[in-house]
Design a protein around this motif. Structure first.
Motif, PDB file in Angstrom:
ATOM      1  N   LYS A 130       8.886  -0.933  10.350  1.00  0.00           N
ATOM      2  CA  LYS A 130      10.163  -0.509   9.708  1.00  0.00           C
ATOM      3  C   LYS A 130       9.743   0.924   8.890  1.00  0.00           C
ATOM      4  CE  LYS A 130      11.615  -5.059   8.305  1.00  0.00           C
ATOM      5  NZ  LYS A 130      11.907  -5.858   6.961  1.00  0.00           N
ATOM      6  N   THR A 131       8.855   1.398   8.921  1.00  0.00           N
ATOM      7  CA  THR A 131       8.710   2.616   8.099  1.00  0.00           C
ATOM      8  C   THR A 131       9.119   3.790   9.139  1.00  0.00           C
ATOM      9  OG1 THR A 131       6.634   1.948   7.213  1.00  0.00           O
ATOM     10  CG2 THR A 131       7.050   4.268   7.287  1.00  0.00           C
ATOM     11  N   LYS A 132       9.858   4.667   8.370  1.00  0.00           N
ATOM     12  CA  LYS A 132      10.625   5.485   9.202  1.00  0.00           C
ATOM     13  C   LYS A 132       9.816   6.903   9.429  1.00  0.00           C
ATOM     14  CE  LYS A 132      15.163   3.521   8.511  1.00  0.00           C
ATOM     15  NZ  LYS A 132      16.459   3.843   8.258  1.00  0.00           N
ATOM     16  N   ASN A 133       9.323   7.182   8.154  1.00  0.00           N
ATOM     17  CA  ASN A 133       8.598   8.518   8.112  1.00  0.00           C
ATOM     18  C   ASN A 133       7.002   8.248   7.540  1.00  0.00           C
ATOM     19  OD1 ASN A 133      10.658  10.216   9.008  1.00  0.00           O
ATOM     20  ND2 ASN A 133      11.610   9.922   7.170  1.00  0.00           N
ATOM     21  N   ILE A 170       0.744   4.975   5.288  1.00  0.00           N
ATOM     22  CA  ILE A 170       1.882   4.584   4.775  1.00  0.00           C
ATOM     23  C   ILE A 170       1.587   4.091   3.355  1.00  0.00           C
ATOM     24  CG2 ILE A 170       3.561   2.823   5.106  1.00  0.00           C
ATOM     25  CD1 ILE A 170       2.754   2.691   8.028  1.00  0.00           C
ATOM     26  N   TYR A 201       5.100   7.663  18.852  1.00  0.00           N
ATOM     27  CA  TYR A 201       5.258   6.800  19.999  1.00  0.00           C
ATOM     28  C   TYR A 201       3.741   5.888  19.960  1.00  0.00           C
ATOM     29  CZ  TYR A 201       4.653   5.211  24.793  1.00  0.00           C
ATOM     30  OH  TYR A 201       4.551   4.431  26.086  1.00  0.00           O
ATOM     31  N   THR A 208       3.500   3.335  -0.599  1.00  0.00           N
ATOM     32  CA  THR A 208       4.583   3.090  -1.435  1.00  0.00           C
ATOM     33  C   THR A 208       3.877   2.372  -2.732  1.00  0.00           C
ATOM     34  OG1 THR A 208       5.049   0.641  -0.928  1.00  0.00           O
ATOM     35  CG2 THR A 208       5.923   2.134   0.679  1.00  0.00           C
TER      36      THR A 208
END
Length: 69
Positions: free
Chosen positions: A31-34, A44, A2, A46
């Motif tokens: 857009k990042t979920k986890n 984050i 949150y 990738t």
């Protein structure tokens, strides 16, 4: 996770904003979920990019954002 706002740190503005646009940072964060959370830091990562943020008083402060490739 949150949060009420996403803001730029001075470090991001001075060192990363020209190479990694703010609109792209916002898109990736939303857009990042986890995301990986370590204490008050959010990472984050990738194979294409890396973003490091700090969560403080329900505000995400973007510290670092860069393309890996």
């Amino acid at each position: 996770m949150y949060f009420k706002a996403i803001r730029k740190t001075e470090h991001y503005k001075e060192n990363h904003e020209k190479k990694f646009p703010w609109s792209r940072v916002i898109e990736i964060i939303l857009k990042t979920k986890n995301p990986r959370k370590i204490e008050n830091k959010i990472e984050i990562k990738t194979d294409r990019y890396y973003i490091l943020c700090e969560l403080n008083d329900n505000v995400i402060w973007v510290i670092n954002a860069k393309n890996i490739r």
